[in-house]
Design a protein around this motif. Structure first.
Motif, mmCIF file in Angstrom:
data_model
loop_
_atom_site.group_PDB
_atom_site.id
_atom_site.type_symbol
_atom_site.label_atom_id
_atom_site.label_comp_id
_atom_site.label_asym_id
_atom_site.label_seq_id
_atom_site.Cartn_x
_atom_site.Cartn_y
_atom_site.Cartn_z
ATOM 1 N N LEU A 105 0.686 -1.152 -0.023
ATOM 2 C CA LEU A 105 -0.237 -0.450 -0.534
ATOM 3 C C LEU A 105 1.081 1.550 0.268
ATOM 4 O O LEU A 105 0.366 2.076 -0.633
ATOM 5 N N SER A 106 2.015 1.336 0.895
ATOM 6 C CA SER A 106 2.671 2.676 1.041
ATOM 7 C C SER A 106 3.662 2.872 0.101
ATOM 8 O O SER A 106 4.201 4.119 -0.377
ATOM 9 N N PRO A 107 3.920 2.399 -1.382
ATOM 10 C CA PRO A 107 5.335 2.666 -1.775
ATOM 11 C C PRO A 107 4.885 3.826 -2.789
ATOM 12 O O PRO A 107 3.725 3.400 -3.379
ATOM 13 N N GLN A 108 5.633 4.368 -2.800
ATOM 14 C CA GLN A 108 5.647 5.670 -3.241
ATOM 15 C C GLN A 108 6.483 5.618 -4.892
ATOM 16 O O GLN A 108 7.528 4.792 -5.011
ATOM 17 N N PRO A 109 5.166 6.206 -5.861
ATOM 18 C CA PRO A 109 6.576 5.857 -7.470
ATOM 19 C C PRO A 109 7.534 6.562 -7.545
ATOM 20 O O PRO A 109 7.910 7.461 -6.408
ATOM 21 N N VAL A 110 9.030 5.543 -8.327
ATOM 22 C CA VAL A 110 9.754 6.552 -7.996
ATOM 23 C C VAL A 110 9.807 7.903 -9.179
ATOM 24 O O VAL A 110 9.594 8.182 -10.624
ATOM 25 N N ILE A 111 10.614 9.191 -8.604
ATOM 26 C CA ILE A 111 10.637 10.172 -9.233
ATOM 27 C C ILE A 111 12.318 10.092 -10.023
ATOM 28 O O ILE A 111 12.769 9.585 -9.376
ATOM 29 N N GLU A 112 11.891 10.406 -11.292
ATOM 30 C CA GLU A 112 12.963 10.546 -12.336
ATOM 31 C C GLU A 112 13.415 11.617 -12.941
ATOM 32 O O GLU A 112 12.558 12.490 -12.616
ATOM 33 N N CYS A 113 14.553 11.489 -11.734
ATOM 34 C CA CYS A 113 15.185 13.147 -12.958
ATOM 35 C C CYS A 113 16.405 12.287 -14.036
ATOM 36 O O CYS A 113 16.741 12.042 -14.381
ATOM 37 N N LYS A 114 16.336 14.210 -14.815
ATOM 38 C CA LYS A 114 16.682 13.911 -15.954
ATOM 39 C C LYS A 114 17.896 15.157 -16.052
ATOM 40 O O LYS A 114 17.490 16.331 -15.632
ATOM 41 N N PHE A 115 19.063 15.121 -16.575
ATOM 42 C CA PHE A 115 19.911 15.636 -17.072
ATOM 43 C C PHE A 115 20.614 15.226 -18.276
ATOM 44 O O PHE A 115 20.293 14.862 -18.922
ATOM 45 N N THR A 116 20.761 16.921 -18.587
ATOM 46 C CA THR A 116 21.410 17.245 -19.631
ATOM 47 C C THR A 116 22.702 17.236 -19.819
ATOM 48 O O THR A 116 22.860 18.667 -19.282
ATOM 49 N N PHE A 117 23.505 16.933 -20.815
ATOM 50 C CA PHE A 117 25.125 17.123 -21.017
ATOM 51 C C PHE A 117 25.158 17.276 -22.001
ATOM 52 O O PHE A 117 24.962 16.666 -22.601
ATOM 53 N N ILE A 118 26.627 18.648 -21.914
ATOM 54 C CA ILE A 118 26.898 18.480 -23.660
ATOM 55 C C ILE A 118 28.543 17.540 -23.804
ATOM 56 O O ILE A 118 28.972 18.099 -22.601
ATOM 57 N N ASP A 119 28.371 16.747 -24.191
ATOM 58 C CA ASP A 119 29.695 16.311 -24.610
ATOM 59 C C ASP A 119 30.802 16.882 -24.942
ATOM 60 O O ASP A 119 30.432 18.083 -25.484
ATOM 61 N N PRO A 120 32.602 16.712 -25.108
ATOM 62 C CA PRO A 120 33.093 17.816 -25.716
ATOM 63 C C PRO A 120 33.311 17.619 -27.128
ATOM 64 O O PRO A 120 33.587 18.468 -27.633
ATOM 65 N N ALA A 121 32.267 16.747 -27.563
ATOM 66 C CA ALA A 121 31.557 17.101 -29.284
ATOM 67 C C ALA A 121 30.924 18.449 -29.423
ATOM 68 O O ALA A 121 30.498 18.373 -30.929
ATOM 69 N N GLY A 122 30.064 18.432 -28.100
ATOM 70 C CA GLY A 122 28.849 19.219 -28.439
ATOM 71 C C GLY A 122 27.535 18.873 -28.779
ATOM 72 O O GLY A 122 26.776 19.093 -28.781
ATOM 73 N N LYS A 123 28.155 17.139 -28.615
ATOM 74 C CA LYS A 123 26.204 16.965 -28.608
ATOM 75 C C LYS A 123 25.610 16.799 -27.068
ATOM 76 O O LYS A 123 26.694 17.109 -25.980
ATOM 77 N N GLU A 124 24.202 16.976 -27.011
ATOM 78 C CA GLU A 124 23.466 16.522 -25.883
ATOM 79 C C GLU A 124 23.508 15.350 -25.261
ATOM 80 O O GLU A 124 22.782 14.585 -26.270
ATOM 81 N N VAL A 125 23.520 15.308 -24.710
ATOM 82 C CA VAL A 125 23.583 13.905 -23.499
ATOM 83 C C VAL A 125 22.335 13.482 -23.112
ATOM 84 O O VAL A 125 22.665 14.597 -22.121
ATOM 85 N N LYS A 126 21.345 13.223 -22.709
ATOM 86 C CA LYS A 126 20.298 13.488 -22.434
ATOM 87 C C LYS A 126 20.695 11.713 -21.696
ATOM 88 O O LYS A 126 20.452 10.631 -21.833
ATOM 89 N N VAL A 127 20.432 11.871 -19.671
ATOM 90 C CA VAL A 127 20.375 10.712 -18.746
ATOM 91 C C VAL A 127 19.494 10.815 -18.268
ATOM 92 O O VAL A 127 18.864 11.576 -17.094
ATOM 93 N N SER A 128 19.256 9.717 -17.504
ATOM 94 C CA SER A 128 17.759 9.911 -16.284
ATOM 95 C C SER A 128 17.931 8.580 -16.129
ATOM 96 O O SER A 128 18.488 7.352 -15.878
ATOM 97 N N MET A 129 17.724 9.164 -14.348
ATOM 98 C CA MET A 129 17.530 8.088 -13.256
ATOM 99 C C MET A 129 16.993 8.386 -12.392
ATOM 100 O O MET A 129 16.298 9.428 -11.775
#
Length: 135
Positions: A105-129
């Motif tokens: 009954l009590s479990p809370q849904p997992v909240i997902e955090c999203k991060f966006t990074f720019i790699d050295p080549a200039g591309k956007e990398v999206k990470v969610s955890m």
């Protein structure tokens, strides 16, 4: 008598498993009375385990003393077995509502955090955890 010894080994394993499961999954609790109920259950489990060990040793002793023994002439196996089994059943019945409330009954849904990074080549990398919620 060999079947009784095997049965006792399995029920002792269940008792010890529940004894380890309760603190790992149900503690700490939100209210004080939950803590005291679980404390009583842990005490009853310890008594059940000790009765199971006494049953195991008594049944083994009877089997060693008389290879043809079908039952304990003094009745100790019945006494220790009754204590062990009933306390084990009471402890499982007492922890079932905690399991249902805390795990179902009590479990809370997992909240997902999203991060966006720019790699050295200039591309956007999206990470969610999964991330911890702020309560």
């Amino acid at each position: 008598m060999e079947k009784l010894i095997d049965y006792t080994k399995y029920t002792l394993a269940l008792s010890i498993g529940l004894l380890l499961y309760i603190p790992a999954n149900f503690l700490p609790v939100r209210t004080g009375w939950h803590f005291y109920v679980l404390l009583v259950v842990l005490g009853l489990l310890i008594i059940s385990i000790l009765a199971g060990i006494a049953l195991y040793t008594r049944a083994t002793r009877v089997l060693i003393d008389d290879k043809r023994a079908i039952s304990d002439p003094k009745g100790y196996t019945t006494w220790w077995g009754t204590i062990h089994l009933w306390l084990l059943l009471v402890c499982f019945a007492a922890t079932a509502p905690f399991y249902f409330y805390i795990k179902v009954l009590s479990p809370q849904p997992v909240i997902e955090c999203k991060f966006t990074f720019i790699d050295p080549a200039g591309k956007e990398v999206k990470v969610s955890m999964p991330c911890k919620s702020k309560k």
